[in-house]
Motif scaffolding. Structure first.
Motif, short mmCIF file in Angstrom:
data_model
loop_
_atom_site.label_atom_id
_atom_site.label_comp_id
_atom_site.label_asym_id
_atom_site.label_seq_id
_atom_site.Cartn_x
_atom_site.Cartn_y
_atom_site.Cartn_z
N LEU A 45 8.12 57.46 -21.59
CA LEU A 45 7.96 57.46 -23.04
C LEU A 45 8.32 58.83 -23.60
N GLY A 46 7.80 59.88 -22.96
CA GLY A 46 8.12 61.23 -23.41
C GLY A 46 9.62 61.50 -23.33
N ALA A 47 10.23 61.10 -22.22
CA ALA A 47 11.68 61.30 -22.06
C ALA A 47 12.47 60.49 -23.09
N GLN A 48 12.04 59.26 -23.34
CA GLN A 48 12.71 58.42 -24.33
C GLN A 48 12.57 59.02 -25.72
N LEU A 49 11.38 59.53 -26.05
CA LEU A 49 11.19 60.16 -27.36
C LEU A 49 12.05 61.42 -27.49
N ILE A 50 12.16 62.19 -26.43
CA ILE A 50 13.02 63.38 -26.46
C ILE A 50 14.48 62.97 -26.64
N ALA A 51 14.92 61.95 -25.87
CA ALA A 51 16.31 61.47 -26.00
C ALA A 51 16.54 60.90 -27.40
N THR A 52 15.57 60.15 -27.91
CA THR A 52 15.69 59.59 -29.25
C THR A 52 15.75 60.70 -30.29
N LEU A 85 7.75 65.89 -26.28
CA LEU A 85 7.29 67.08 -25.54
C LEU A 85 5.77 67.05 -25.33
N TYR A 86 5.03 66.61 -26.34
CA TYR A 86 3.58 66.51 -26.22
C TYR A 86 3.20 65.44 -25.18
N ALA A 87 3.90 64.31 -25.21
CA ALA A 87 3.60 63.22 -24.27
C ALA A 87 3.82 63.67 -22.82
N LEU A 96 -3.70 57.10 -22.36
CA LEU A 96 -4.80 56.53 -23.15
C LEU A 96 -4.35 56.16 -24.57
N ALA A 97 -3.43 56.92 -25.12
CA ALA A 97 -3.01 56.69 -26.51
C ALA A 97 -1.66 55.97 -26.61
N LEU A 98 -1.18 55.45 -25.49
CA LEU A 98 0.15 54.85 -25.44
C LEU A 98 0.36 53.76 -26.49
N GLY A 99 -0.57 52.86 -26.60
CA GLY A 99 -0.42 51.76 -27.56
C GLY A 99 -0.29 52.25 -28.99
N LEU A 100 -1.14 53.19 -29.36
CA LEU A 100 -1.09 53.73 -30.71
C LEU A 100 0.21 54.48 -30.96
N LEU A 152 -0.97 47.17 -18.99
CA LEU A 152 0.07 46.50 -18.20
C LEU A 152 0.98 45.68 -19.10
N THR A 153 0.38 44.94 -20.03
CA THR A 153 1.17 44.17 -20.98
C THR A 153 1.99 45.10 -21.84
N LEU A 154 1.38 46.20 -22.26
CA LEU A 154 2.08 47.17 -23.08
C LEU A 154 3.30 47.75 -22.36
N SER A 155 3.11 48.08 -21.08
CA SER A 155 4.24 48.65 -20.35
C SER A 155 5.36 47.62 -20.20
N PHE A 156 4.98 46.36 -20.01
CA PHE A 156 5.98 45.30 -19.91
C PHE A 156 6.71 45.12 -21.24
N LEU A 157 5.95 45.07 -22.35
CA LEU A 157 6.57 44.92 -23.67
C LEU A 157 7.45 46.12 -24.02
N ALA A 158 6.98 47.31 -23.67
CA ALA A 158 7.77 48.52 -23.93
C ALA A 158 9.08 48.44 -23.14
#
Length: 183
Positions: A45-52, A85-87, A96-100, A152-158
């Motif tokens: 997620l952090g890498a994707q946000l940095i790339a984005t 970078l924060y992630a 813990l805050a991944l969904g939000l 787990l569902t969140l990681s699959f949906l992501a």
């Protein structure tokens, strides 16, 4: 009109191709290992946000001289970089805050993409950009409305979202490539 090197990169089909491949790779990884790799998902997620963030900043440079869409795209790029970078720096908190984080980001990103598609009538793949933007808003709202979704569902949906985003970028890269060839 002479474009800057960054603006030329943002209009290049190769830039969209690379972004699509990174998104698909991150998505396949998230779908393949949803349980044991929640920490890896936080890093992805952090890498994707940095790339984005980098993608959005380069895209803002290629949207022309001025405009609301350009400003929003640049602001989203900076926000994406900071969140990424924060992630990466605070992995446990990120898990813990991944969904939000993902829910809010998808909503903002979706509205930005849809607005850019409406604001720029000559944008290649405009309909697809608006469509994926609206899907992103719906996915983000789903995560915020139903927080009981497991990680787990969140990681699959992501993962599915990243694969779909990557596929859309590959289609846009193809369209840009053939539009440039035909011109």
């Amino acid at each position: 009109m002479n474009k800057s090197p960054v603006a030329r990169l943002g209009s290049s089909w190769i830039w969209h191709l690379l972004y699509g491949l990174v998104s698909i790779g991150a998505g396949i990884t998230a779908v393949s290992w949803p349980g044991p790799t929640l920490v890896v998902l936080a890093v992805l997620l952090g890498a994707q946000l940095i790339a984005t963030g980098l993608f959005r900043l380069v895209g803002a440079a290629s949207l022309g001289e001025t405009g609301t869409a350009r400003t929003l795209t640049a602001v989203l790029g900076v926000v994406s970089l900071v969140l990424g970078l924060y992630a990466v720096r605070h992995l446990l908190l990120t898990v813990l805050a991944l969904g939000l984080l993902i829910g809010v980001y998808w909503i903002v990103d979706g509205f930005t993409a849809a607005f850019a598609a409406v604001d720029h009538p000559g944008l290649p793949g405009r309909g697809w950009i608006a469509f994926i933007g609206l899907l992103s808003v719906l996915a983000g709202l789903t995560l915020l409305v139903w927080p009981e979704l497991s990680l787990l569902t969140l990681s699959f949906l992501a993962g599915l979202w990243l694969i779909m985003l990557g596929a859309m970028q590959l289609g846009l890269a193809r369209r840009i490539r053939y539009t440039v060839r035909a011109a």
